[in-house]
Design an enzyme around this catalytic site. Structure first.
Site, mmCIF file in Angstrom:
data_model
loop_
_atom_site.group_PDB
_atom_site.id
_atom_site.type_symbol
_atom_site.label_atom_id
_atom_site.label_comp_id
_atom_site.label_asym_id
_atom_site.label_seq_id
_atom_site.Cartn_x
_atom_site.Cartn_y
_atom_site.Cartn_z
ATOM 1 N N ILE A 53 12.869 -6.254 -19.642
ATOM 2 C CA ILE A 53 11.797 -6.716 -20.517
ATOM 3 C C ILE A 53 12.093 -8.099 -21.075
ATOM 4 O O ILE A 53 11.225 -8.966 -21.119
ATOM 5 C CB ILE A 53 11.571 -5.700 -21.653
ATOM 6 C CG1 ILE A 53 10.943 -4.418 -21.110
ATOM 7 C CG2 ILE A 53 10.669 -6.298 -22.740
ATOM 8 C CD1 ILE A 53 10.851 -3.284 -22.127
ATOM 9 N N PRO B 215 7.647 -0.608 -26.838
ATOM 10 C CA PRO B 215 7.351 -0.193 -25.463
ATOM 11 C C PRO B 215 7.425 1.320 -25.300
ATOM 12 O O PRO B 215 8.128 2.013 -26.046
ATOM 13 C CB PRO B 215 8.446 -0.877 -24.642
ATOM 14 C CG PRO B 215 9.043 -1.919 -25.544
ATOM 15 C CD PRO B 215 8.887 -1.384 -26.926
ATOM 16 N N VAL C 101 25.017 -9.905 -30.090
ATOM 17 C CA VAL C 101 24.170 -9.940 -31.280
ATOM 18 C C VAL C 101 24.706 -9.083 -32.417
ATOM 19 O O VAL C 101 24.215 -9.178 -33.548
ATOM 20 C CB VAL C 101 22.714 -9.526 -30.958
ATOM 21 C CG1 VAL C 101 22.072 -10.496 -29.987
ATOM 22 C CG2 VAL C 101 22.642 -8.088 -30.442
ATOM 23 N N TYR D 143 19.000 7.014 -30.996
ATOM 24 C CA TYR D 143 18.166 5.891 -30.541
ATOM 25 C C TYR D 143 16.867 5.845 -31.343
ATOM 26 O O TYR D 143 16.463 4.777 -31.822
ATOM 27 C CB TYR D 143 17.867 6.052 -29.050
ATOM 28 C CG TYR D 143 16.960 5.003 -28.467
ATOM 29 C CD1 TYR D 143 17.420 3.716 -28.223
ATOM 30 C CD2 TYR D 143 15.629 5.307 -28.148
ATOM 31 C CE1 TYR D 143 16.586 2.751 -27.681
ATOM 32 C CE2 TYR D 143 14.794 4.345 -27.604
ATOM 33 C CZ TYR D 143 15.276 3.074 -27.372
ATOM 34 O OH TYR D 143 14.440 2.118 -26.840
ATOM 35 N N GLY E 233 9.628 0.567 -16.344
ATOM 36 C CA GLY E 233 10.517 0.603 -15.184
ATOM 37 C C GLY E 233 11.621 -0.434 -15.269
ATOM 38 O O GLY E 233 11.501 -1.524 -14.718
#
Length: 280
Positions: free
Chosen positions: A14, A205, A75, A175, A209
């Site tokens: 993405i 999202p 990050v 998550y 895929g």
């Protein structure tokens, strides 16, 4: 004033699609990912620089600068993110957009989750987003009001949530919790940054895929007794538009709307891009 963006976790998936969309739409882009992804970072940087025209810096003696640079940085380190922001501004110009896209997922029943698992997921998904949000905001405030003559009316910070940030999912509990946290951070910071002409939004999202979802599919299959690829097919049946998402679907929302002036009056929102898995 040019348009300059940082997209974290953009070596693949993405993030890569978002970076390409931004470059096509006139942004200079810093491609960021973890150091082990340096080869993919450099490949994308070269692709952008070879297929888009470099922008001149408006000085008495104009010089050419790249449309993309690559910075390998973790990050989860606020220092590394601060250094990345500083280098990006030095090489590409004032920061107008931060896309905190980097994220990781783990599929595990809640009773088997370890403290190490929690630290890893929250370290990247929440702490990483916080570092990107806060360091970008500091830079934007220092820059002062956006240059409206260049068509920049608002600075923009955009983060990556998930459908799992709207609905807690079995075996994706940590998550899900980390993505709920991103939504909360997005709302809170949007309220604080509005007076600085900075909007803060997130995208959520669904099933896309990517390599991450391939790993989710495989692990879910092992836990629930399905062959590889079958979990993805099973959960994709709940998508109203009838297909699994692709990275460009998300890039269209992020690059086409959230990064554009069309979103100037939108802040504190987390927008689903899931083909109709959830209706909220």
């Amino acid at each position: 004033m040019s348009l300059t963006a940082i997209v974290t976790g953009s070596a693949r998936g993405i993030g890569r699609a978002i970076a390409l969309r931004l470059a096509r739409d006139g942004y200079s882009v810093c491609i960021n990912d973890i150091p082990s992804s340096s080869t993919e970072i450099n490949t994308l940087v070269n692709e952008i620089n070879e297929t888009t025209l470099p922008l001149p810096i408006p000085t008495r003696n104009p010089i050419k600068r790249p449309r993309a640079i690559g910075i390998a940085a973790d990050v989860t380190s606020s220092t590394a993110v601060a250094d990345m922001v500083t280098e990006t501004v030095s090489r590409l110009g004032p920061l107008t957009l931060m896309v905190a896209n980097a994220g990781v997922a783990t599929v595990q029943p809640a009773l088997f989750v370890s403290e190490k698992d929690i630290d890893k997921i929250f370290g990247v998904n929440f702490k990483g987003a916080f570092n990107c949000y806060s360091q970008a905001a500091r830079q934007m405030i220092v820059q002062g009001d956006p240059d409206m003559s260049a068509g920049v009316n608002r600075y923009k910070i955009v983060g990556c949530a998930s459908i799992a940030g709207f609905k807690g999912l079995p075996t994706l509990g940590i998550y899900s919790a980390s993505k709920f946290a991103v939504r909360g951070l997005t709302q809170s910071l949007a309220g604080e940054m509005a007076r600085h002409k900075i909007t803060v939004n997130a995208y959520a999202p669904g099933i896309v895929g990517t390599e991450m979802w391939d790993e989710v599919d495989e692990t879910m299959g092992q836990l629930e007794g399905r062959a590889k690829g079958e979990s993805l097919k099973l959960y994709s049946k709940g998508i109203a538009l009838g297909r699994t998402g692709v990275p460009d679907d998300v890039a269209g929302l992020v690059g086409g709307f959230l990064a554009s002036k069309d979103s100037d009056y939108v802040t504190g929102q987390t927008i689903l891009v899931d083909g109709g898995m959830l209706f909220t």
